[in-house]
Write a protein that holds these residues in place. Sequence first.
Motif, short mmCIF file in Angstrom:
data_model
loop_
_atom_site.label_atom_id
_atom_site.label_comp_id
_atom_site.label_asym_id
_atom_site.label_seq_id
_atom_site.Cartn_x
_atom_site.Cartn_y
_atom_site.Cartn_z
N LYS A 25 7.82 -38.02 -3.23
CA LYS A 25 7.84 -36.69 -3.86
C LYS A 25 6.71 -35.82 -3.35
CE LYS A 25 7.80 -38.60 -7.79
NZ LYS A 25 7.61 -38.88 -9.18
N ALA A 26 5.54 -36.40 -3.15
CA ALA A 26 4.40 -35.64 -2.65
C ALA A 26 4.66 -35.14 -1.24
CB ALA A 26 3.14 -36.49 -2.70
N VAL A 27 5.22 -35.99 -0.40
CA VAL A 27 5.54 -35.60 0.98
C VAL A 27 6.57 -34.47 0.97
CG1 VAL A 27 6.54 -36.39 3.15
CG2 VAL A 27 4.96 -37.87 1.90
N ALA A 28 7.61 -34.61 0.17
CA ALA A 28 8.65 -33.57 0.10
C ALA A 28 8.07 -32.27 -0.44
CB ALA A 28 9.80 -34.05 -0.78
N PHE A 29 7.22 -32.35 -1.48
CA PHE A 29 6.64 -31.15 -2.07
C PHE A 29 5.78 -30.40 -1.06
CE2 PHE A 29 2.95 -29.16 -4.07
CZ PHE A 29 3.59 -28.18 -4.81
N PHE A 30 4.84 -31.11 -0.43
CA PHE A 30 3.95 -30.43 0.51
C PHE A 30 4.69 -29.98 1.76
CE2 PHE A 30 0.60 -32.35 -2.09
CZ PHE A 30 -0.15 -31.21 -2.31
N GLY A 31 5.67 -30.74 2.21
CA GLY A 31 6.47 -30.31 3.35
C GLY A 31 7.21 -29.01 3.05
N ALA A 32 7.81 -28.93 1.87
CA ALA A 32 8.52 -27.71 1.48
C ALA A 32 7.55 -26.55 1.28
CB ALA A 32 9.30 -27.96 0.19
N LEU A 33 6.39 -26.85 0.71
CA LEU A 33 5.40 -25.80 0.50
C LEU A 33 4.93 -25.22 1.82
CD1 LEU A 33 3.71 -24.53 -1.83
CD2 LEU A 33 1.96 -26.21 -1.29
N PHE A 34 4.59 -26.09 2.77
CA PHE A 34 4.15 -25.61 4.07
C PHE A 34 5.26 -24.86 4.79
CE2 PHE A 34 0.83 -29.17 4.33
CZ PHE A 34 -0.16 -28.34 3.81
N ALA A 35 6.46 -25.38 4.76
CA ALA A 35 7.57 -24.75 5.48
C ALA A 35 7.89 -23.37 4.93
CB ALA A 35 8.80 -25.64 5.41
N SER A 36 7.75 -23.20 3.62
CA SER A 36 8.14 -21.92 3.03
C SER A 36 7.02 -20.89 2.94
CB SER A 36 8.74 -22.15 1.64
OG SER A 36 7.75 -22.70 0.78
N LEU A 37 5.77 -21.32 2.91
CA LEU A 37 4.69 -20.37 2.68
C LEU A 37 3.82 -20.04 3.88
CD1 LEU A 37 3.49 -21.55 -0.85
CD2 LEU A 37 5.02 -19.67 -0.28
N LEU A 38 3.78 -20.91 4.87
CA LEU A 38 2.95 -20.62 6.04
C LEU A 38 3.71 -19.71 7.00
CD1 LEU A 38 1.26 -24.05 6.86
CD2 LEU A 38 0.31 -22.11 5.63
N PRO A 39 3.03 -18.69 7.51
CA PRO A 39 3.69 -17.79 8.48
C PRO A 39 4.12 -18.56 9.73
CG PRO A 39 1.59 -16.88 7.74
CD PRO A 39 1.68 -18.27 7.20
N ALA A 40 5.20 -18.12 10.35
CA ALA A 40 5.76 -18.81 11.51
C ALA A 40 4.81 -18.81 12.69
CB ALA A 40 7.08 -18.16 11.90
N GLY A 41 4.03 -17.77 12.90
CA GLY A 41 3.16 -17.67 14.07
C GLY A 41 1.77 -18.19 13.86
N LEU A 42 1.54 -18.95 12.81
CA LEU A 42 0.20 -19.44 12.50
C LEU A 42 -0.25 -20.46 13.55
CD1 LEU A 42 -1.79 -18.88 10.18
CD2 LEU A 42 -0.93 -20.93 9.07
N SER A 43 -1.49 -20.31 14.00
CA SER A 43 -2.00 -21.22 15.05
C SER A 43 -2.20 -22.63 14.49
CB SER A 43 -3.32 -20.69 15.59
OG SER A 43 -4.34 -20.83 14.60
N THR A 44 -2.30 -23.57 15.40
CA THR A 44 -2.53 -24.96 15.02
C THR A 44 -3.86 -25.11 14.29
OG1 THR A 44 -1.24 -25.70 16.90
CG2 THR A 44 -2.68 -27.32 15.89
N ALA A 45 -4.88 -24.39 14.74
CA ALA A 45 -6.19 -24.46 14.09
C ALA A 45 -6.12 -23.92 12.66
CB ALA A 45 -7.21 -23.67 14.90
N ALA A 46 -5.39 -22.83 12.47
CA ALA A 46 -5.25 -22.26 11.13
C ALA A 46 -4.46 -23.20 10.23
CB ALA A 46 -4.57 -20.89 11.20
N ARG A 47 -3.43 -23.84 10.77
CA ARG A 47 -2.67 -24.83 9.98
C ARG A 47 -3.57 -26.00 9.58
NH1 ARG A 47 3.07 -24.20 10.32
NH2 ARG A 47 3.58 -22.54 11.78
#
Length: 103
Positions: A25-47
């Motif tokens: 559940k934690a993996v699914a939650f954070f995966g969904a959170l990152f996929a939906s809230l982080l901008p598409a062009g965000l650099s690897t360092a910012a991620r």
Amino acid sequence: MAAISVGSLGSAWRLGLATDLANPKAVAFFGALFASLLPAGLSTAARAEVVLALLFMALTWLVAVAWTASTGRVAAAYQRGRRAIDAVTGGVLAGVGLALFPR
């Protein structure tokens, strides 16, 4: 309820880490959170910064909860009210589940 002895601090940390990593559940939650809230062009360092900030916040929160819950006064209060706390929490979670159920 009997206390569970995990041995050393390192053993307790490894047990907690294994428990968290085994929780899908934690993996699914954070995966969904990152996929939906982080901008598409965000650099690897910012991620990486976002991940580190989340890890720091989670660690800080969990240490604060563990420290507080391990004090004798809080543990005794929880033991006295455990049935009521579990009943209310279970009722709230069941209510949320029913609210999410399609009609």
